[in-house]
Write a protein that holds these residues in place. Structure first.
Motif, PDB file in Angstrom:
ATOM      1  N   UNK A  79       0.937  -1.199   0.067  1.00  0.00           N
ATOM      2  CA  UNK A  79       0.268   0.422  -0.050  1.00  0.00           C
ATOM      3  C   UNK A  79       1.145   1.160   0.446  1.00  0.00           C
ATOM      4  N   UNK A  80       2.941   1.300  -0.054  1.00  0.00           N
ATOM      5  CA  UNK A  80       3.470   2.367   0.416  1.00  0.00           C
ATOM      6  C   UNK A  80       3.343   3.092  -1.000  1.00  0.00           C
ATOM      7  N   UNK A  81       3.724   3.673  -0.704  1.00  0.00           N
ATOM      8  CA  UNK A  81       4.103   4.173  -1.912  1.00  0.00           C
ATOM      9  C   UNK A  81       5.778   3.482  -2.769  1.00  0.00           C
ATOM     10  N   UNK A  82       5.102   4.223  -3.699  1.00  0.00           N
ATOM     11  CA  UNK A  82       6.039   2.846  -4.799  1.00  0.00           C
ATOM     12  C   UNK A  82       7.729   3.084  -4.324  1.00  0.00           C
ATOM     13  N   UNK A  83       8.323   4.466  -4.086  1.00  0.00           N
ATOM     14  CA  UNK A  83       9.317   5.119  -3.437  1.00  0.00           C
ATOM     15  C   UNK A  83       9.425   4.642  -1.820  1.00  0.00           C
ATOM     16  N   UNK A  84       9.357   4.361  -1.608  1.00  0.00           N
ATOM     17  CA  UNK A  84       9.591   3.229  -0.348  1.00  0.00           C
ATOM     18  C   UNK A  84      10.989   2.540  -0.183  1.00  0.00           C
ATOM     19  N   UNK A  85      11.533   1.879  -0.993  1.00  0.00           N
ATOM     20  CA  UNK A  85      12.798   1.374  -1.706  1.00  0.00           C
ATOM     21  C   UNK A  85      13.454   2.392  -0.881  1.00  0.00           C
ATOM     22  N   UNK A  86      13.101   3.779  -1.666  1.00  0.00           N
ATOM     23  CA  UNK A  86      14.681   4.810  -1.656  1.00  0.00           C
ATOM     24  C   UNK A  86      14.097   5.498   0.103  1.00  0.00           C
ATOM     25  N   UNK A  87      12.577   5.259  -0.209  1.00  0.00           N
ATOM     26  CA  UNK A  87      12.959   6.244   1.482  1.00  0.00           C
ATOM     27  C   UNK A  87      13.488   5.701   2.959  1.00  0.00           C
ATOM     28  N   UNK A  88      13.569   4.148   2.660  1.00  0.00           N
ATOM     29  CA  UNK A  88      14.229   2.800   3.453  1.00  0.00           C
ATOM     30  C   UNK A  88      15.514   3.474   3.541  1.00  0.00           C
ATOM     31  N   UNK A  89      16.427   2.960   2.256  1.00  0.00           N
ATOM     32  CA  UNK A  89      17.908   3.288   2.228  1.00  0.00           C
ATOM     33  C   UNK A  89      17.886   4.941   2.644  1.00  0.00           C
ATOM     34  N   UNK A  90      17.387   6.021   2.653  1.00  0.00           N
ATOM     35  CA  UNK A  90      17.556   7.164   2.599  1.00  0.00           C
ATOM     36  C   UNK A  90      17.921   6.832   4.583  1.00  0.00           C
ATOM     37  N   UNK A  91      17.173   6.404   5.048  1.00  0.00           N
ATOM     38  CA  UNK A  91      16.970   6.616   6.680  1.00  0.00           C
ATOM     39  C   UNK A  91      18.017   5.700   6.938  1.00  0.00           C
ATOM     40  N   UNK A  92      18.095   4.461   6.521  1.00  0.00           N
ATOM     41  CA  UNK A  92      19.462   3.628   6.694  1.00  0.00           C
ATOM     42  C   UNK A  92      20.661   4.082   6.645  1.00  0.00           C
ATOM     43  N   UNK A  93      21.072   4.525   6.010  1.00  0.00           N
ATOM     44  CA  UNK A  93      22.188   5.606   5.265  1.00  0.00           C
ATOM     45  C   UNK A  93      22.488   6.538   5.627  1.00  0.00           C
ATOM     46  N   UNK A  94      21.383   7.713   6.302  1.00  0.00           N
ATOM     47  CA  UNK A  94      21.476   9.093   7.078  1.00  0.00           C
ATOM     48  C   UNK A  94      21.295   9.905   8.601  1.00  0.00           C
ATOM     49  N   UNK A  95      21.095  10.435   8.819  1.00  0.00           N
ATOM     50  CA  UNK A  95      20.107  10.439  10.491  1.00  0.00           C
ATOM     51  C   UNK A  95      19.215  11.293  10.056  1.00  0.00           C
ATOM     52  N   UNK A  96      18.480  11.070   9.142  1.00  0.00           N
ATOM     53  CA  UNK A  96      17.646  12.171   8.646  1.00  0.00           C
ATOM     54  C   UNK A  96      16.577  11.376   9.503  1.00  0.00           C
ATOM     55  N   UNK A  97      14.901  12.511   9.520  1.00  0.00           N
ATOM     56  CA  UNK A  97      14.053  11.340  10.729  1.00  0.00           C
ATOM     57  C   UNK A  97      12.731  12.194   9.577  1.00  0.00           C
ATOM     58  N   UNK A  98      12.907  12.910   8.779  1.00  0.00           N
ATOM     59  CA  UNK A  98      11.740  13.623   7.418  1.00  0.00           C
ATOM     60  C   UNK A  98      12.539  13.538   6.322  1.00  0.00           C
ATOM     61  N   UNK A  99      11.194  13.039   5.573  1.00  0.00           N
ATOM     62  CA  UNK A  99      11.883  12.703   3.796  1.00  0.00           C
ATOM     63  C   UNK A  99      11.025  13.752   3.204  1.00  0.00           C
ATOM     64  N   UNK A 100      11.116  14.321   2.091  1.00  0.00           N
ATOM     65  CA  UNK A 100       9.713  14.895   0.922  1.00  0.00           C
ATOM     66  C   UNK A 100      10.525  14.678  -0.255  1.00  0.00           C
ATOM     67  N   UNK A 101      10.049  13.351  -1.224  1.00  0.00           N
ATOM     68  CA  UNK A 101      10.095  13.618  -2.750  1.00  0.00           C
ATOM     69  C   UNK A 101       8.986  14.745  -3.618  1.00  0.00           C
ATOM     70  N   UNK A 102       9.657  15.450  -4.342  1.00  0.00           N
ATOM     71  CA  UNK A 102       8.693  16.605  -4.705  1.00  0.00           C
ATOM     72  C   UNK A 102       9.247  15.837  -6.846  1.00  0.00           C
ATOM     73  N   UNK A 103       8.668  17.219  -6.952  1.00  0.00           N
ATOM     74  CA  UNK A 103       8.623  17.682  -8.132  1.00  0.00           C
ATOM     75  C   UNK A 103       8.694  18.967  -9.080  1.00  0.00           C
ATOM     76  N   UNK A 104       9.764  19.471  -8.173  1.00  0.00           N
ATOM     77  CA  UNK A 104       9.290  20.996  -8.489  1.00  0.00           C
ATOM     78  C   UNK A 104      10.233  21.218  -9.781  1.00  0.00           C
ATOM     79  N   UNK A 105       8.883  22.089 -10.329  1.00  0.00           N
ATOM     80  CA  UNK A 105       9.616  22.021 -12.008  1.00  0.00           C
ATOM     81  C   UNK A 105      10.612  22.836 -12.742  1.00  0.00           C
TER      82      UNK A 105
END
Length: 197
Positions: A79-105
């Motif tokens: 059910x989760x975003x198709x980009x979950x694989x990217x979010x999980x990798x970011x959390x595992x390699x950084x100290x991030x507590x929040x992530x935003x993925x956008x398409x800024x024009x």
């Protein structure tokens, strides 16, 4: 600003949801995504809360926030975003507590022309110095993109994936949103300076 810390696992669901709904609405109204694009997540301990696959960030409802284990797959993964694989990798390699993925024009447009964005405006120069443009062969929801983006975010607060969009990290979802909107402002100035040279 609502703080969401890695060690806190008993935050009320309404605080988490309000953080998502306010950030998602602002991202959409700022024009950083189209109606059903983009995704966001927060990390709380060993779990992440991430937007649902195909959700409208500008009109989020409680079922649009999916809770997952960080280090293993569970029943909610489909059910989760198709980009979950990217979010999980970011959390595992950084100290991030929040992530935003956008398409800024403007930023996405410039990512098709440049290998890095070097802001010329004061705010962008202060926040970023530069923003790298990453170039995975499979840009969307791939293990390759997850590896390249998470590596890039070890050294930067925000990165661009060529022709796709941005991934920003922060200590809060609001901070990741700030980096995303600030990048787009910087890209707007850069684009028009290039255009009028």
């Amino acid at each position: 600003m609502i703080q969401i810390f890695a060690g806190v696992s008993d935050l009320p669901d309404n605080i988490i949801f309000n953080t998502f709904i306010n950030t998602g609405r602002d991202i959409f109204l700022r024009g950083l995504i189209s109606s059903h694009a983009g995704n966001m997540s927060v990390r709380i301990g060993n779990r992440i809360h991430i937007t649902k696959r195909g959700s409208m960030l500008g009109r989020l409802k409680p079922p649009d926030i999916i809770e997952l284990e960080l280090d293993k797959d569970d029943l909610n993964l489909s059910q989760a975003s198709s980009e979950t694989v990217v979010h999980k990798a970011i959390y595992n390699k950084t100290s991030a507590l929040g992530i935003v993925h956008a398409h800024p024009p403007y930023a996405t447009l410039l990512s098709m022309m440049e290998d890095e964005l070097i802001p010329v405006d004061s705010e962008g120069s202060f926040l970023f110095n530069k923003v790298p443009v990453l170039n995975p062969e499979q840009t969307i929801a791939s293990e390759e993109a997850a590896d390249i983006v998470s590596e890039g975010l070890k050294d930067y607060k925000i990165v661009l994936v060529r022709g796709h969009g941005s991934f920003a990290i922060g200590n809060t979802l609001e901070e990741a949103h700030m980096f995303t909107s600030s990048l787009e402002s910087s890209a707007f100035f850069l684009y028009h300076l290039i255009k009028f040279k």
